[in-house]
Scaffold this active site. Structure first.
Site, short mmCIF file in Angstrom:
data_model
loop_
_atom_site.label_atom_id
_atom_site.label_comp_id
_atom_site.label_asym_id
_atom_site.label_seq_id
_atom_site.Cartn_x
_atom_site.Cartn_y
_atom_site.Cartn_z
N CYS A 78 0.82 -1.20 0.00
CA CYS A 78 0.00 0.00 0.00
C CYS A 78 0.87 1.27 0.00
O CYS A 78 1.43 1.60 -1.04
CB CYS A 78 -1.00 -0.06 1.16
N HIS A 171 -3.70 -5.31 1.65
CA HIS A 171 -2.99 -5.63 2.91
C HIS A 171 -3.00 -7.12 3.22
O HIS A 171 -3.86 -7.60 3.97
CB HIS A 171 -3.66 -4.87 4.07
N GLU A 173 -1.24 -8.74 5.20
CA GLU A 173 -0.96 -9.03 6.61
C GLU A 173 -2.23 -9.03 7.45
O GLU A 173 -2.21 -9.41 8.61
CB GLU A 173 0.07 -8.03 7.16
N1 GLN Z 1 -3.50 6.36 1.38
C1 GLN Z 1 -2.22 6.07 1.94
C2 GLN Z 1 -1.13 6.89 1.26
O1 GLN Z 1 -1.37 7.58 0.34
C3 GLN Z 1 -1.90 4.59 1.85
C4 GLN Z 1 -2.87 3.80 2.68
C5 GLN Z 1 -2.32 2.50 3.20
O2 GLN Z 1 -1.12 2.28 3.24
N2 GLN Z 1 -3.20 1.67 3.68
O3 GLN Z 1 -0.02 6.81 1.66
#
Ligand code: GLN
Length: 191
Positions: A78, A171, A173
């Site tokens: 992410c 995610h 995890e």
């Molecule tokens: N929206 C977050 C960002 O721009 C990422 C979200 C996440 O890691 N769950 O960094």
């Protein structure tokens, strides 16, 4: 095998738990010297702007970049995926700029900012993977050097690999299925 988890901010504890369940010794990384002797690194989800700022402040940015250039395996989840990308529109801070792809932050907007769905990830086998997306980015464009590993039903790319770098928009995890982590450990183990 020694796997580090970048622990500046965000969801790092959950990765420690998955690694322990897989019988791998995890190491929290907050200082440049804590990268020494590691076989691979996980950059967790969180807030990419904060993480980027802290990476520069803690002088981790350049050492991580140098190691990756020398073949060090990294899995970015992410926010970690955002940090691995070479191109991130609307990102005022510095990404690590390692994977030849363009990643759009918060791509699902504020209305539907979190959702769960089952997707197929062929490199993990036939059984679909249950994914959890939280204010997730997407891969908008990728060079031919980047292998797209998974997409949503409409085709939006959400996981990719370039050499020993692995980027995942959801995610893994947060689910009990350890196949994404196991896949990363296979990348680490392969010479
Ligand atoms: N929206 C977050 C960002 O721009 C990422 C979200 C996440 O890691 N769950 O960094």
């Amino acid at each position: 095998m020694k796997i580090g988890v970048l622990a500046l901010q965000g969801a790092f504890i959950e990765h420690i738990e998955v690694l322990e369940r897989l019988g791998v010794e995890p190491f929290l990384v907050r200082l440049p010297r804590e990268l020494d002797g590691l076989d691979g690194l996980i950059i967790p989800g969180g807030e990419s702007t904060t993480m980027s700022r802290l990476m520069l402040e803690y002088q981790l940015h350049q050492p991580i970049k140098d190691k990756a250039d020398a073949g060090f395996p990294i899995m970015g989840i992410c926010a970690g995926m955002i940090l691995l990308a070479k191109h991130v529109p609307d990102f005022s801070l510095q990404s690590l700029g390692l994977m030849d792809m363009s990643v759009r932050r918060n791509a699902f907007g504020s209305q539907v900012d979190s959702f769960e769905t089952d997707i197929e990830i062929p490199v993990l086998g036939r059984q679909p993977f249950h994914t959890v997306f939280i204010r997730a980015p997407i891969i908008e464009k990728a060079n031919s050097t980047v292998e797209i590993l998974a997409g949503l039903s409409g085709g939006t790319a959400v996981a990719a690999r370039q050499g020993r770098l692995l980027a995942v928009a959801f995610h893994p995890e947060l689910t009990a299925d350890p196949r994404v982590h196991r896949y990363f450990l296979e990348i680490v183990a392969a010479e």
